[in-house]
Motif scaffolding. Structure first.
Motif, PDB file in Angstrom:
ATOM      1  N   HIS A   6       0.854  -1.193   0.000  1.00 20.31           N
ATOM      2  CA  HIS A   6       0.000   0.000   0.000  1.00 20.31           C
ATOM      3  C   HIS A   6       0.889   1.242   0.000  1.00 20.31           C
ATOM      4  O   HIS A   6       1.899   1.295   0.700  1.00 20.31           O
ATOM      5  N   ARG A   7       0.498   2.238  -0.775  1.00 18.51           N
ATOM      6  CA  ARG A   7       1.257   3.498  -0.858  1.00 18.51           C
ATOM      7  C   ARG A   7       0.326   4.662  -0.590  1.00 18.51           C
ATOM      8  O   ARG A   7      -0.725   4.797  -1.232  1.00 18.51           O
ATOM      9  N   ARG A   8       0.722   5.526   0.358  1.00 17.14           N
ATOM     10  CA  ARG A   8      -0.003   6.766   0.629  1.00 17.14           C
ATOM     11  C   ARG A   8       0.673   7.883  -0.156  1.00 17.14           C
ATOM     12  O   ARG A   8       1.895   7.970  -0.198  1.00 17.14           O
ATOM     13  N   VAL A   9      -0.148   8.734  -0.779  1.00 13.17           N
ATOM     14  CA  VAL A   9       0.364   9.800  -1.642  1.00 13.17           C
ATOM     15  C   VAL A   9      -0.328  11.116  -1.289  1.00 13.17           C
ATOM     16  O   VAL A   9      -1.525  11.133  -0.992  1.00 13.17           O
ATOM     17  N   SER A  10       0.439  12.200  -1.322  1.00  8.41           N
ATOM     18  CA  SER A  10      -0.116  13.546  -1.177  1.00  8.41           C
ATOM     19  C   SER A  10       0.161  14.321  -2.457  1.00  8.41           C
ATOM     20  O   SER A  10       1.266  14.269  -2.998  1.00  8.41           O
ATOM     21  N   ARG A  11      -0.835  15.038  -2.949  1.00  9.71           N
ATOM     22  CA  ARG A  11      -0.709  15.810  -4.182  1.00  9.71           C
ATOM     23  C   ARG A  11      -1.214  17.228  -3.936  1.00  9.71           C
ATOM     24  O   ARG A  11      -2.073  17.452  -3.085  1.00  9.71           O
ATOM     25  N   ILE A  12      -0.662  18.166  -4.697  1.00 12.98           N
ATOM     26  CA  ILE A  12      -1.024  19.573  -4.536  1.00 12.98           C
ATOM     27  C   ILE A  12      -1.466  20.145  -5.875  1.00 12.98           C
ATOM     28  O   ILE A  12      -0.737  20.057  -6.865  1.00 12.98           O
ATOM     29  N   VAL A  13      -2.654  20.728  -5.895  1.00 11.25           N
ATOM     30  CA  VAL A  13      -3.103  21.497  -7.052  1.00 11.25           C
ATOM     31  C   VAL A  13      -2.606  22.914  -6.810  1.00 11.25           C
ATOM     32  O   VAL A  13      -3.099  23.619  -5.920  1.00 11.25           O
ATOM     33  N   LEU A  14      -1.590  23.303  -7.558  1.00 11.92           N
ATOM     34  CA  LEU A  14      -0.930  24.591  -7.389  1.00 11.92           C
ATOM     35  C   LEU A  14      -1.465  25.553  -8.443  1.00 11.92           C
ATOM     36  O   LEU A  14      -1.244  25.358  -9.638  1.00 11.92           O
ATOM     37  N   LEU A  15      -2.187  26.572  -7.987  1.00  8.65           N
ATOM     38  CA  LEU A  15      -2.831  27.543  -8.876  1.00  8.65           C
ATOM     39  C   LEU A  15      -2.144  28.896  -8.782  1.00  8.65           C
ATOM     40  O   LEU A  15      -1.716  29.307  -7.707  1.00  8.65           O
ATOM     41  N   ASP A  16      -2.098  29.613  -9.922  1.00  7.54           N
ATOM     42  CA  ASP A  16      -1.609  30.989  -9.888  1.00  7.54           C
ATOM     43  C   ASP A  16      -2.788  31.958  -9.883  1.00  7.54           C
ATOM     44  O   ASP A  16      -3.950  31.540  -9.809  1.00  7.54           O
ATOM     45  N   GLN A  17      -2.499  33.248  -9.985  1.00  8.83           N
ATOM     46  CA  GLN A  17      -3.543  34.268  -9.916  1.00  8.83           C
ATOM     47  C   GLN A  17      -4.516  34.202 -11.097  1.00  8.83           C
ATOM     48  O   GLN A  17      -5.616  34.742 -11.024  1.00  8.83           O
ATOM     49  N   ASP A  18      -4.129  33.534 -12.187  1.00  8.04           N
ATOM     50  CA  ASP A  18      -5.002  33.397 -13.353  1.00  8.04           C
ATOM     51  C   ASP A  18      -5.660  32.020 -13.417  1.00  8.04           C
ATOM     52  O   ASP A  18      -6.182  31.622 -14.460  1.00  8.04           O
ATOM     53  N   ASP A  19      -5.623  31.280 -12.323  1.00  3.86           N
ATOM     54  CA  ASP A  19      -6.172  29.925 -12.226  1.00  3.86           C
ATOM     55  C   ASP A  19      -5.480  28.920 -13.144  1.00  3.86           C
ATOM     56  O   ASP A  19      -6.042  27.891 -13.489  1.00  3.86           O
ATOM     57  N   LYS A  20      -4.261  29.230 -13.553  1.00  2.00           N
ATOM     58  CA  LYS A  20      -3.453  28.244 -14.275  1.00  2.00           C
ATOM     59  C   LYS A  20      -2.854  27.313 -13.231  1.00  2.00           C
ATOM     60  O   LYS A  20      -2.550  27.725 -12.116  1.00  2.00           O
ATOM     61  N   PHE A  21      -2.699  26.042 -13.591  1.00  2.00           N
ATOM     62  CA  PHE A  21      -2.164  25.088 -12.625  1.00  2.00           C
ATOM     63  C   PHE A  21      -0.981  24.337 -13.205  1.00  2.00           C
ATOM     64  O   PHE A  21      -0.824  24.215 -14.408  1.00  2.00           O
ATOM     65  N   LEU A  22      -0.143  23.858 -12.302  1.00  2.00           N
ATOM     66  CA  LEU A  22       1.091  23.187 -12.665  1.00  2.00           C
ATOM     67  C   LEU A  22       0.874  21.684 -12.757  1.00  2.00           C
ATOM     68  O   LEU A  22       0.342  21.068 -11.835  1.00  2.00           O
ATOM     69  N   LEU A  23       1.283  21.112 -13.880  1.00  2.00           N
ATOM     70  CA  LEU A  23       1.280  19.654 -14.054  1.00  2.00           C
ATOM     71  C   LEU A  23       2.661  19.237 -14.539  1.00  2.00           C
ATOM     72  O   LEU A  23       3.316  19.956 -15.287  1.00  2.00           O
ATOM     73  N   PHE A  24       3.082  18.051 -14.127  1.00  2.00           N
ATOM     74  CA  PHE A  24       4.333  17.459 -14.592  1.00  2.00           C
ATOM     75  C   PHE A  24       4.004  16.316 -15.541  1.00  2.00           C
ATOM     76  O   PHE A  24       3.123  15.509 -15.258  1.00  2.00           O
ATOM     77  N   PHE A  25       4.724  16.249 -16.647  1.00  7.12           N
ATOM     78  CA  PHE A  25       4.591  15.134 -17.580  1.00  7.12           C
ATOM     79  C   PHE A  25       5.629  14.099 -17.191  1.00  7.12           C
ATOM     80  O   PHE A  25       6.826  14.386 -17.199  1.00  7.12           O
ATOM     81  N   THR A  26       5.181  12.921 -16.790  1.00 11.17           N
ATOM     82  CA  THR A  26       6.104  11.908 -16.282  1.00 11.17           C
ATOM     83  C   THR A  26       6.004  10.624 -17.095  1.00 11.17           C
ATOM     84  O   THR A  26       4.991  10.345 -17.731  1.00 11.17           O
ATOM     85  N   THR A  27       7.069   9.871 -17.033  1.00 17.70           N
ATOM     86  CA  THR A  27       7.111   8.545 -17.643  1.00 17.70           C
ATOM     87  C   THR A  27       7.429   7.547 -16.545  1.00 17.70           C
ATOM     88  O   THR A  27       8.364   7.742 -15.774  1.00 17.70           O
ATOM     89  N   SER A  28       6.632   6.505 -16.455  1.00 19.29           N
ATOM     90  CA  SER A  28       6.820   5.468 -15.440  1.00 19.29           C
ATOM     91  C   SER A  28       6.961   4.123 -16.135  1.00 19.29           C
ATOM     92  O   SER A  28       5.987   3.390 -16.302  1.00 19.29           O
TER      93      SER A  28
END
Length: 101
Positions: A6-28
């Motif tokens: 089992h894995r516990r994960v925490s994630r953050i929706v990071l928004l700027d003043q224009d409601d743009k959000f940060l996403l990372f493109f990952t390869t697993s």
């Protein structure tokens, strides 16, 4: 590498003043599906941490943004990850939101 069941994960929706959000493109490459994906900042919760503290640590590690209080999580989801070697890992993720300039 031994993976926990089992894995516990925490994630953050990071928004700027224009409601743009940060996403990372990952390869697993070790995951059966999906191999590539877009994800929010965040990651695994260490054994000694709660979700909030892990979210603050992960946000700093991945963006350099130091935050002491993210408030309560606004959403959570549980599921499983299936690996190429057949290992199935249950997951529980809690999501926090933070606004920054």
């Amino acid at each position: 590498m031994t993976r926990p069941a089992h894995r516990r994960v925490s994630r953050i929706v990071l928004l700027d003043q224009d409601d743009k959000f940060l996403l990372f493109f990952t390869t697993s490459p070790n995951l059966k599906v999906p191999v590539t994906r877009w994800i929010t900042p965040g990651g695994g919760v260490d054994d000694h941490e709660n979700h909030h503290d892990a979210a603050c640590r992960e946000l700093y590690e991945e963006t350099g943004l130091k935050v002491d209080n993210l408030g309560d999580p606004f959403w959570n989801i549980s599921g499983e990850s299936v690996f190429n070697d057949g290992h199935i890992q249950s997951t529980h993720s809690e999501f926090f939101v933070y606004r920054t300039s």
